[in-house]
Write a protein that holds these residues in place. Sequence first.
Motif, PDB file in Angstrom:
ATOM      1  N   ARG A  58     -32.175  39.614  23.267  1.00  0.00           N
ATOM      2  CA  ARG A  58     -31.924  38.370  22.533  1.00  0.00           C
ATOM      3  C   ARG A  58     -30.573  37.772  22.920  1.00  0.00           C
ATOM      4  N   LEU A  59     -29.685  38.621  23.365  1.00  0.00           N
ATOM      5  CA  LEU A  59     -28.356  38.146  23.754  1.00  0.00           C
ATOM      6  C   LEU A  59     -28.452  37.203  24.944  1.00  0.00           C
ATOM      7  N   GLY A  60     -29.380  37.469  25.837  1.00  0.00           N
ATOM      8  CA  GLY A  60     -29.521  36.681  27.045  1.00  0.00           C
ATOM      9  C   GLY A  60     -29.201  37.545  28.244  1.00  0.00           C
ATOM     10  N   SER A  61     -29.720  37.168  29.394  1.00  0.00           N
ATOM     11  CA  SER A  61     -29.487  37.972  30.588  1.00  0.00           C
ATOM     12  C   SER A  61     -28.060  37.752  31.086  1.00  0.00           C
ATOM     13  N   PRO A  62     -27.492  38.731  31.786  1.00  0.00           N
ATOM     14  CA  PRO A  62     -26.156  38.532  32.357  1.00  0.00           C
ATOM     15  C   PRO A  62     -26.089  37.265  33.211  1.00  0.00           C
ATOM     16  N   ALA A  63     -27.199  36.963  33.886  1.00  0.00           N
ATOM     17  CA  ALA A  63     -27.214  35.759  34.727  1.00  0.00           C
ATOM     18  C   ALA A  63     -27.034  34.509  33.888  1.00  0.00           C
ATOM     19  N   ASP A  64     -27.820  34.409  32.780  1.00  0.00           N
ATOM     20  CA  ASP A  64     -27.711  33.250  31.892  1.00  0.00           C
ATOM     21  C   ASP A  64     -26.296  33.090  31.353  1.00  0.00           C
ATOM     22  N   LEU A  65     -25.789  34.198  30.808  1.00  0.00           N
ATOM     23  CA  LEU A  65     -24.479  34.134  30.152  1.00  0.00           C
ATOM     24  C   LEU A  65     -23.381  33.816  31.152  1.00  0.00           C
ATOM     25  N   ALA A  66     -23.470  34.459  32.316  1.00  0.00           N
ATOM     26  CA  ALA A  66     -22.439  34.224  33.325  1.00  0.00           C
ATOM     27  C   ALA A  66     -22.410  32.768  33.726  1.00  0.00           C
ATOM     28  N   ALA A  67     -23.593  32.199  33.924  1.00  0.00           N
ATOM     29  CA  ALA A  67     -23.662  30.794  34.330  1.00  0.00           C
ATOM     30  C   ALA A  67     -22.980  29.911  33.309  1.00  0.00           C
ATOM     31  N   VAL A  68     -23.188  30.216  32.043  1.00  0.00           N
ATOM     32  CA  VAL A  68     -22.621  29.382  30.996  1.00  0.00           C
ATOM     33  C   VAL A  68     -21.127  29.612  30.827  1.00  0.00           C
ATOM     34  N   TYR A  69     -20.723  30.860  30.887  1.00  0.00           N
ATOM     35  CA  TYR A  69     -19.323  31.184  30.639  1.00  0.00           C
ATOM     36  C   TYR A  69     -18.379  30.793  31.735  1.00  0.00           C
ATOM     37  N   ALA A  70     -18.687  31.259  32.934  1.00  0.00           N
ATOM     38  CA  ALA A  70     -17.705  31.233  34.004  1.00  0.00           C
ATOM     39  C   ALA A  70     -17.027  29.888  34.146  1.00  0.00           C
ATOM     40  N   ILE A  71     -17.786  28.912  34.450  1.00  0.00           N
ATOM     41  CA  ILE A  71     -17.187  27.612  34.717  1.00  0.00           C
ATOM     42  C   ILE A  71     -16.506  27.081  33.471  1.00  0.00           C
ATOM     43  N   ASP A  72     -17.135  27.276  32.326  1.00  0.00           N
ATOM     44  CA  ASP A  72     -16.571  26.742  31.097  1.00  0.00           C
ATOM     45  C   ASP A  72     -15.150  27.235  30.857  1.00  0.00           C
ATOM     46  N   ARG A  73     -14.967  28.554  30.937  1.00  0.00           N
ATOM     47  CA  ARG A  73     -13.642  29.101  30.690  1.00  0.00           C
ATOM     48  C   ARG A  73     -12.637  28.684  31.757  1.00  0.00           C
ATOM     49  N   LEU A  74     -13.081  28.724  33.011  1.00  0.00           N
ATOM     50  CA  LEU A  74     -12.172  28.369  34.092  1.00  0.00           C
ATOM     51  C   LEU A  74     -11.721  26.927  33.954  1.00  0.00           C
ATOM     52  N   LEU A  75     -12.660  26.073  33.601  1.00  0.00           N
ATOM     53  CA  LEU A  75     -12.322  24.676  33.424  1.00  0.00           C
ATOM     54  C   LEU A  75     -11.310  24.505  32.316  1.00  0.00           C
ATOM     55  N   ALA A  76     -11.558  25.202  31.217  1.00  0.00           N
ATOM     56  CA  ALA A  76     -10.647  25.068  30.094  1.00  0.00           C
ATOM     57  C   ALA A  76      -9.233  25.436  30.511  1.00  0.00           C
TER      58      ALA A  76
END
Lengths: 201, 127
Positions: A58-76
């Motif tokens: 239910r948490l989501g696959s590492p691929a899904d989460l990574a896609a969402v997180y990586a750029i978001d945090r780096l951009l911030a």
Amino acid sequence: MKIDGFDRFENFAQELRRRLRALPPEDLEELIAELRAHVQDSAGPNPSDEDLATALERLGSPADLAAVYAIDRLLARAEESSTPWQLLRSFVRLAATGVAGFSAFLGLAIGYLIALSFFLAALIKPFFPSRTGLWHLADDSYSLRLGLGDPSMPMGSELLGWAIVPIGLVGGLVAASLTRTFARACLARFRKSTNARLARN
Amino acid sequence: MQTDEALHEEDQEEIRRWETQLRKGSLDLAILASLWDEPLYGLEILKRLADGSSLAVPEGTIYPLLARLKNDGLVEAQWITAPAGHARKYFSLTQAGRHRARMMALAWTRFVQSLDRLAAPLLSEAK
């Protein structure tokens, strides 16, 4: 968590760490701590292996989460950067995320190098006046010297004289400013595509 | 030529997709609103958002949203260890967050009211 469950989550976490290695380590570990606590709550007290498997799914696959997180945090982080040095460091991280990130970093590095050259020319001229300047050589090529190299005069005429100082200062400021604008534009672009990806997920 | 049943199925599927998009558009407000009364941790926020129906999104994706809200200064976070268990990261609204939430809620209400006006004839005709 039971040993089996522990392995499951740690495998998941390792995969996530692998995919998000471009992130600052403290952000990454904070995220993993958040997800671990989430799974512990989601799976309930004394969970079976199946409970944990479900919770992880239910948490989501590492691929899904990574896609969402990586750029978001780096951009911030990049958006928060104020000095060129901070900006470069943030963009180094972005460079690891793919072709677009790498190109952006390259553009930024080149832009700041150009600005630096301008500033150096202005700064070095007072100390090494005869070795700093823009020469038009006998073979019709140009040579920019910044105080280094062969002390003997190159064959040709120096074009700028002391005007190189104001030119250097102004040129450096312009180059730095343009580079910063370029960085902002890149970030805005990345932000847009990230939001689109978040929405699609 | 599709049967009525197949068309109905397709409609249902499309509506579900559209609802997901709606939820995503209002997610920021939903998260901020869920934190209005008290600090909550991730799973609690998700439960409030889901309100019975299961969210079709990976649960982990709420954390980047929370991180963004934190970066924007709208929420703050604190790790709190319960006496009998593990540490949990609790999120709460900042002053700026409360203000933003109210503004968004007002904008949302205006938006919904105008849509309601548009949709009213459709709903009365369906009877």
